[in-house]
Design a protein around this motif. Structure first.
Motif, short mmCIF file in Angstrom:
data_model
loop_
_atom_site.label_atom_id
_atom_site.label_comp_id
_atom_site.label_asym_id
_atom_site.label_seq_id
_atom_site.Cartn_x
_atom_site.Cartn_y
_atom_site.Cartn_z
N ASP A 178 -5.72 0.52 -7.87
CA ASP A 178 -4.74 0.00 -8.83
C ASP A 178 -4.22 -1.38 -8.43
O ASP A 178 -3.70 -2.13 -9.26
N CYS A 272 5.75 2.85 -17.54
CA CYS A 272 4.97 2.53 -16.35
C CYS A 272 4.60 1.06 -16.35
O CYS A 272 3.94 0.57 -17.26
N LEU A 274 2.51 -0.42 -14.40
CA LEU A 274 1.07 -0.56 -14.25
C LEU A 274 0.37 -0.50 -15.60
O LEU A 274 -0.50 -1.31 -15.90
N CYS A 301 4.96 -1.04 -9.68
CA CYS A 301 5.64 0.01 -10.44
C CYS A 301 6.09 1.11 -9.48
O CYS A 301 5.36 1.48 -8.55
N THR A 302 7.28 1.64 -9.71
CA THR A 302 7.81 2.71 -8.86
C THR A 302 8.13 3.96 -9.68
O THR A 302 9.00 4.74 -9.31
N SER A 305 4.73 8.73 -11.30
CA SER A 305 3.27 8.81 -11.32
C SER A 305 2.66 7.83 -10.34
O SER A 305 1.74 8.17 -9.58
N CYS A 306 3.15 6.59 -10.33
CA CYS A 306 2.61 5.57 -9.42
C CYS A 306 2.96 5.89 -7.97
O CYS A 306 2.15 5.66 -7.06
N LYS A 307 4.16 6.42 -7.74
CA LYS A 307 4.54 6.79 -6.37
C LYS A 307 3.59 7.83 -5.80
O LYS A 307 3.23 7.77 -4.62
N VAL A 309 0.49 8.17 -6.55
CA VAL A 309 -0.76 7.47 -6.24
C VAL A 309 -0.66 6.74 -4.92
O VAL A 309 -1.59 6.77 -4.10
N TYR A 310 0.49 6.07 -4.66
CA TYR A 310 0.68 5.36 -3.39
C TYR A 310 0.60 6.34 -2.22
O TYR A 310 -0.03 6.05 -1.19
#
Length: 407
Positions: A178, A272, A274, A301-302, A305-307, A309-310
């Motif tokens: 991403d 989001c 992203l 993005c925080t 969903s993105c968190k 992924v991180y």
């Protein structure tokens, strides 16, 4: 006057380099083993080739243990590492015992190691400094894997370090794919506009038609009149060359320009960040390392969903602004050591020489403090003979360390 200006610029540049070198040490405790603090957010880390030469069992020690426990050993200076706990004296060191904190767990399971702990760097797996490398190529650290890379092995054109804060190597970009979307919008490299294949075919056909018309017009008017030649063009339509230039412009786009795209209308309903960026249709070739300007992490993005992924990619630290090397160095420069007059004495040295002087100064400061504390505790008077003996012991330790480094 020009020469004086260049000299002044060189002095300022050297002072800035030395400040960074100083801050690496100033941000870590030179006297107390960091083990008791657990997995330290960021600290200076070293590897001892004398105690842990086995590449299958890499280990790292903190600044205090490098000074106290491994004095005179063959030491690799690893700059800084993230979330690392000192290994000195654990199971990887055999019978060797840490002098500062003897009782330690057998292993620090959360520590991350790479070939840096064996004195090797980059995709070429070479040491630094490399006596066989005549290129004298500067090395740059990836902020994710924390390995160091020669600029010529990054797979991309490097940019002026003054414009950068961080670099991510290609392997780590692919580890968290991403990031390529963010790179298209916020990284230093240029971006390209992606269109559908059908659109590309139509554009090619239009360009061919324009080329045929242009050639016909050129043949009909191969010798324009003087008035036509002198009259400047007032057409508002961009030329084909301008279209191509605009399509792959190397200039970084501003946030206002990016959010001014057709996708802007849907930003109010997109939670989001992203997805919002993906909707703009901007991409970049997924090849080579990526250079990032200051504050790029704030654009990530925080959302939940993105968190996730991180965390899955083990790059959740990218959401932390205080994780950066810049933040660590700034904390070190706030310390008195970071403003020490020593800086004025090393302007003519390269980075390796500066680090050697800094580490030597740090060892001298630590040893002198221990010497005076011992005299005070034992009620002894500090005599000239005792001081001479102290410095002779320092020289002897330096000779042992130098000899160990060439074995």
């Amino acid at each position: 006057m020009a020469a004086n200006t260049e000299d002044s610029e060189d002095i300022l540049a050297n002072e800035e380099e030395l400040e960074k070198a100083l801050s690496v040490l100033a941000g870590s405790d030179p006297e107390n083993c960091s083990y008791s603090r657990g997995y330290v957010k960021r600290q200076a880390v070293f590897a001892c080739n004398t105690c842990t030469p086995n590449a299958a069992e890499p280990a790292g020690v903190c600044l205090a243990c490098a000074n106290k426990c491994h004095d005179g050993h063959d030491i690799f200076e690893l700059y800084t590492k993230r979330n690392f706990r000192c290994d000195c004296g654990n199971s990887k060191f055999g019978e060797f015992e840490c002098q500062l904190i003897p009782a330690k767990d057998e292993d620090n399971v959360r520590n991350h190691y790479n070939h840096n702990f064996n004195g090797c760097y980059c995709t070429c797996d070479r040491p630094y400094p490399d006596t066989d490398d005549q290129a004298n190529d500067e090395m740059i650290q990836c902020v994710i894997c924390e390995d160091w890379f020669h600029s010529r092995h990054l797979g991309c054109t490097t940019v002026d370090p003054e414009e950068l804060q961080e670099m991510i190597c290609e392997a780590c970009m692919n580890k968290a794919p991403d990031l390529w979307t963010y790179a298209a919008h916020f990284a230093v490299s240029p971006v390209i506009s992606i269109s559908h294949p059908e659109e590309e075919e139509e554009e090619e056909e239009e360009e061919e038609e324009v080329d045929v018309e242009d050639r016909a017009e050129e043949e009909e008017a191969s010798e324009p009149s003087q008035s036509e030649a002198e009259e400047p063009s007032t057409s508002a339509e961009p030329t084909k060359q301008e279209k191509v230039a605009n399509r792959s412009s190397p200039c970084k786009r501003t946030h206002k320009e990016m959010t001014g795209s057709p996708a802007k209308a849907m930003t109010k309903t997109v939670d989001c960040r992203l997805k919002e960026l993906q909707a703009t249709g901007l991409e970049r070739r997924r090849q080579g390392a990526v250079f990032w300007p200051y504050s790029w992490r704030s654009e990530l993005c925080t959302c939940m969903s993105c968190k996730r992924v991180y965390v899955a990619a083990e790059v959740q630290f990218l959401m932390d602004q205080s994780d950066t090397i810049l933040a660590y160095e700034n904390r070190g420069l706030d310390e008195p050591f970071g403003q020490h007059p020593l800086m004025a004495l090393t302007n003519s040295m390269d980075r390796v020489q500066q680090l050697e002087v800094i580490y030597g100064f740090n060892e001298l400061t630590t040893s002198m403090t221990a010497f005076l504390d011992q005299c005070l505790a034992e009620g002894k008077t500090v005599t000239v003979e005792a001081v001479h003996q102290f410095f002779e012991e320092l020289r002897a330790r330096k000779r042992r360390r130098t000899n160990a480094g060439y074995q």
